[in-house]
Design a protein around this motif. Sequence first.
Motif, short mmCIF file in Angstrom:
data_model
loop_
_atom_site.label_atom_id
_atom_site.label_comp_id
_atom_site.label_asym_id
_atom_site.label_seq_id
_atom_site.Cartn_x
_atom_site.Cartn_y
_atom_site.Cartn_z
N PRO A 294 0.84 -1.21 0.00
CA PRO A 294 0.00 0.00 0.00
C PRO A 294 0.87 1.25 0.00
CG PRO A 294 -0.70 -1.55 1.72
CD PRO A 294 0.61 -2.04 1.20
N ARG A 295 0.27 2.37 -0.37
CA ARG A 295 1.01 3.63 -0.35
C ARG A 295 0.86 4.32 1.00
NH1 ARG A 295 2.38 1.04 -4.17
NH2 ARG A 295 2.76 1.84 -6.28
N ARG A 296 1.82 5.19 1.28
CA ARG A 296 1.80 5.95 2.54
C ARG A 296 1.76 7.44 2.24
NH1 ARG A 296 6.81 9.15 2.58
NH2 ARG A 296 8.48 7.87 1.72
N LEU A 595 -6.05 8.84 3.25
CA LEU A 595 -5.49 9.90 2.41
C LEU A 595 -6.50 10.34 1.34
CD1 LEU A 595 -1.87 8.49 1.92
CD2 LEU A 595 -2.49 10.56 3.21
N ALA A 596 -7.11 9.36 0.68
CA ALA A 596 -8.07 9.68 -0.38
C ALA A 596 -9.31 10.37 0.18
CB ALA A 596 -8.46 8.41 -1.13
N ALA A 597 -9.71 10.02 1.41
CA ALA A 597 -10.89 10.65 2.02
C ALA A 597 -10.64 12.14 2.22
CB ALA A 597 -11.22 9.99 3.35
N TRP A 732 -13.16 9.31 -4.26
CA TRP A 732 -12.51 8.76 -3.06
C TRP A 732 -12.22 7.28 -3.22
CZ3 TRP A 732 -15.54 5.39 0.30
CH2 TRP A 732 -14.77 4.85 1.35
N TYR A 733 -13.22 6.52 -3.59
CA TYR A 733 -13.06 5.07 -3.66
C TYR A 733 -12.11 4.70 -4.80
CZ TYR A 733 -14.30 0.11 -3.51
OH TYR A 733 -14.25 -1.26 -3.39
N SER A 734 -12.25 5.39 -5.93
CA SER A 734 -11.38 5.09 -7.08
C SER A 734 -9.92 5.36 -6.74
CB SER A 734 -11.81 5.94 -8.27
OG SER A 734 -10.92 5.76 -9.36
N GLU A 735 -9.62 6.50 -6.10
CA GLU A 735 -8.23 6.81 -5.78
C GLU A 735 -7.69 5.89 -4.69
OE1 GLU A 735 -6.05 10.90 -5.83
OE2 GLU A 735 -6.75 10.60 -3.77
N SER A 736 -8.53 5.49 -3.75
CA SER A 736 -8.08 4.55 -2.72
C SER A 736 -7.52 3.29 -3.35
CB SER A 736 -9.25 4.19 -1.79
OG SER A 736 -9.72 5.31 -1.09
N ILE A 737 -8.18 2.83 -4.42
CA ILE A 737 -7.76 1.59 -5.09
C ILE A 737 -6.67 1.86 -6.12
CG2 ILE A 737 -8.52 -0.28 -6.60
CD1 ILE A 737 -11.33 0.05 -5.34
N ASN A 738 -6.92 2.79 -7.03
CA ASN A 738 -6.06 2.97 -8.20
C ASN A 738 -4.77 3.71 -7.92
OD1 ASN A 738 -7.81 1.67 -10.13
ND2 ASN A 738 -9.17 3.43 -9.92
N VAL A 739 -4.70 4.42 -6.81
CA VAL A 739 -3.46 5.08 -6.40
C VAL A 739 -2.96 4.49 -5.08
CG1 VAL A 739 -2.36 7.27 -5.82
CG2 VAL A 739 -4.15 7.21 -7.57
N HIS A 741 -3.75 1.70 -3.50
CA HIS A 741 -3.45 0.26 -3.62
C HIS A 741 -3.09 -0.04 -5.08
CE1 HIS A 741 -4.49 -1.17 0.44
NE2 HIS A 741 -5.42 -0.24 0.43
N PHE A 742 -2.24 0.81 -5.64
CA PHE A 742 -1.91 0.76 -7.06
C PHE A 742 -1.47 -0.62 -7.52
CE2 PHE A 742 1.19 1.14 -10.51
CZ PHE A 742 0.49 1.89 -11.44
N ASP A 743 -0.67 -1.30 -6.71
CA ASP A 743 -0.09 -2.57 -7.14
C ASP A 743 -1.12 -3.69 -7.24
OD1 ASP A 743 2.39 -1.22 -7.05
OD2 ASP A 743 2.55 -1.66 -4.91
N LEU A 744 -2.26 -3.53 -6.59
CA LEU A 744 -3.32 -4.54 -6.66
C LEU A 744 -4.56 -3.98 -7.36
CD1 LEU A 744 -3.15 -6.13 -3.07
CD2 LEU A 744 -1.99 -6.88 -5.15
N ARG A 745 -4.41 -2.87 -8.06
CA ARG A 745 -5.58 -2.18 -8.61
C ARG A 745 -6.34 -3.03 -9.63
NH1 ARG A 745 -1.16 -0.93 -11.29
NH2 ARG A 745 -1.17 -0.47 -13.53
N ASP A 746 -5.66 -3.96 -10.29
CA ASP A 746 -6.30 -4.76 -11.33
C ASP A 746 -6.92 -6.06 -10.80
OD1 ASP A 746 -5.61 -2.93 -13.34
OD2 ASP A 746 -3.62 -3.82 -13.57
N ALA A 747 -6.84 -6.28 -9.50
CA ALA A 747 -7.44 -7.49 -8.93
C ALA A 747 -8.95 -7.49 -9.16
CB ALA A 747 -7.13 -7.58 -7.44
N ASP A 748 -9.51 -8.66 -9.47
CA ASP A 748 -10.94 -8.74 -9.78
C ASP A 748 -11.82 -8.82 -8.55
OD1 ASP A 748 -10.41 -11.28 -8.89
OD2 ASP A 748 -10.85 -12.28 -10.79
N TRP A 749 -11.20 -8.83 -7.35
CA TRP A 749 -11.99 -9.00 -6.14
C TRP A 749 -12.39 -7.67 -5.48
CZ3 TRP A 749 -8.76 -6.50 -3.01
CH2 TRP A 749 -7.38 -6.71 -3.13
N TRP A 750 -11.93 -6.54 -6.00
CA TRP A 750 -12.32 -5.27 -5.38
C TRP A 750 -13.83 -5.10 -5.48
CZ3 TRP A 750 -9.49 -2.37 -2.31
CH2 TRP A 750 -8.10 -2.38 -2.42
#
Length: 901
Positions: A294-296, A595-597, A732-739, A741-750
């Motif tokens: 995850p990002r910090r 952060l995204a919130a 908010w939700y899009s950036e939380s995932i796509n930035v 949690h960038f490394d797992l952004r393409d996972a199909d379980w989100w």
Amino acid sequence: MALATEIIGGRLIDGSSLVSASKMLMSQRIGMVKRNQFLGSPVWVPPQQIRRQEQLKRAVRAPVAAISEDIIKANSKTTAPEKAVNFKVRAVVTVRNKHKEDLKETIVKQMDALTDKIGRNVVLELISGDVDPKSKEPKRSKPAALRDWSKKSNLKAERVHYTAEFTVDSNFGVPGAITVRNKHQQEFFLESITIEGFACGPVHFPCNSWIQSKKDHPGKRIIFSNKPYLPSETPAGLRALREKELRDLRGDGNGVRKLSDRVYDFDVYNDLGNPDKSVNLTRPSLGGKTIPYPRRCRTGRLPMDSDITAESRVEKPIPLYVPRDEQFEESKQNTFSAGRLKAVLHNIIPSLKATISADNHDFSGFSDIDILYKEGLLLKVGLQDEIWKNLPLPKVVTRIQESSEGLLKYDTPKILSKDKFAWLRDDEFARQAVSGVNPVSIESLKVFPPKSNLDPEIYGPQESAIKEEHILGHLNGLSLSQALEENKLFIVDYHDVYLPFLERINALDGRKAYATRTLFFLTPLGTLKPIAIELSLPPAGPNSRSKRVVTPPLDATGNWIWQLAKAHVCSNDAGVHQLVNHWLRTHASLEPFILAAHRHLSAMHPIFKLLDPHMRYTLEINALARQNLINADGVIESCFTPGRYCMEISAAAYKNSWRFDKEGLPADLIRRGMAVPDPTKPHGLKLLIEDYPYAQDGLLIWSAIENWVRTYVERYYPDSSLVCNDKELQEWYSESINVGHFDLRDADWWPKLETADDLVSILTTIIWLASAQHAALNFGQYPYGGYVPNRPPLMRRLIPEENDPEYASFLADPQKYYMLALPSLLQATKFMAVVDNLSTHSPDEEYIGERQQPSIWSGDAEIVEAFYEFSAEIQQIEKEIDRRNADPSLRHRCGAGCASL
């Protein structure tokens, strides 16, 4: 090190594993239940007993106050609109004083008091939700300065109330925002503003924010009222301000952040190592294709001289950047200060002891450990005053000598409170798997023998070495197939977590580990008992014996081997608990959502208001962790077996097993096979172990949170189209995932965010993780881990086999061998000091069912009422958990020796 206090804390409950303390903290440090076992040691403190209806009337629909005669006359006219009438309204501004000020702060404060009289003051301006039809701009009052700042500058009260008077006209409308400009030299903490004099009644502006000096931040601060608005519902006069405030909070992604900034941005974990200081302190960057993480929070510090991809270090006592309002309030800072003192005490003295006598590096027996609680290290070492005088820390020593005697020794952990030898018993070892500080690793065993998911070409056979003959005699007369079919077998499996790292870990000086699997049988009494432990090492060759199975002992030698095997299991467990279940799942993985919130949800957004208390302090705690705990040669590396590979183990867990959709309690229980869906049961789940305190109590709390969140969400999103069309929410939700949690952004379980039900599920999971789950894993660390033999954080010796050179010395003195396998005196006391601090609550802790300003945190009376109902439900849950913890039929909570947290 004492700063460690937060990040790694512990649990929620006491006899149970979720709720043992009885007060449930709401945020990272907010998440406990008090005297309940649910999460270890929760401490749920019931909300103040107030008459809700009266409070609501007073705070949300309060009567008109201080309405001027002019406005009454203006409002009483029924004829056609005439020229607007001017009238005055009053602002009551609450500023929180610092308890302690250094000399510079005191001088600047006095200067500000003097210059306030000549116009270098604090100026407020009211902004209406309405737009002026002529200028097309928001209606604004004339600026007004706070009164009597200089007169009240020497007040010692915690809160000081100031006033300001505005002149507005009768067409002004309802104020929706206030701008604040601080012309003083020093920042101040603005707690709230209440505007009195409008026909609608008092208008509340909760703030709880630092207002910076104009010289540092020239722009005006924007404070919104407590009335929540979805973006599409924002009054016309507030739309531009809403967007501007979010732009300011996002920043431009450039430059080095100042401690006074309020900018939220993302970065990778590239600041854990310190190659400029030593090549041995080089650590890989976490986050990216090579090592996903995850990002910090971004700080923008300059790169290292020796590695431009690594961010330069800031060492204590210089603080790391987090946005100003994320920094600890003074009461928590004071708690940390006391914690630092305790840590200094607990570390200097062991260091001196190790220096004075080379023979005292290790515990010679259990009595040496007992002395830490009974006599204290200072008394044991017997240092004389002249030795203290020669130390380079005379001020610290003086403070130690002047402070209470409690600092001179460690508190007795709860695990020893009833039965000094309870930790040695197999039933207690098993009980802690469902009611200890890490009750989230146990799984139902569905396939026998257990199998690994690792590559057999690299790590050897996937099948476990545990055979039917190892366990058949421990199944209470059942066959293996019967035990599996009746769900009587359970496992704590750390094989795949540790095996890829073992070769490197065991090459470290003074570190030895196995990759363990532990099997448990569910007895007819409903309690667990361990029936086999598998100890695996990396295969040395095609025919090497890399797996060893240890079963309950039949003789004295077997007993010591069994105790050593259990110690290695506990060491594995301590590492996974801290690095994965606690740090990764309740700290690091939540930071992107926080952060995204702040970057995309306005302070007036209802979802921000819901999440706000659960996000409190997380960024500061995580920053302190990067500086002192999870950094190279920090507390975690020093105290836990994996050493320099600790954070790589955490990152491997993120890559291989972390899934947001499985982080909610029901989904996690089903994933681990500890529950199955059953609509006839409470919460829709049937537990495979009925006496599973963490799950039993946790489901009560999960359901209460879920019901509260559903009530809240349905209030603002009666139609799913509102969820899809909420720009701030979706960003908010899009950036939380796509930035984040960038490394797992393409996972199909989100999970998708398309309906109100989707939003309820996502928010419930986040609040659960930040509160109850964190408390369950945090606040029981010292009660269970404060006695090192119960949960050794690291092991220094493997278990000797008969053909090993060490086997003879093991037979000759097994207790000595056992003690030498445990952490050294210095390692143990350092770890104890850290987890002691991590398990400590600060005075300003917020608990589930509480808010700092319970009647005005929202301007929605219906929601405030619903929150009081939620608080009452939490109070009832506390009573139910207390009842369960006292029920003698629940043996995983009660009985001789069971630690009541």
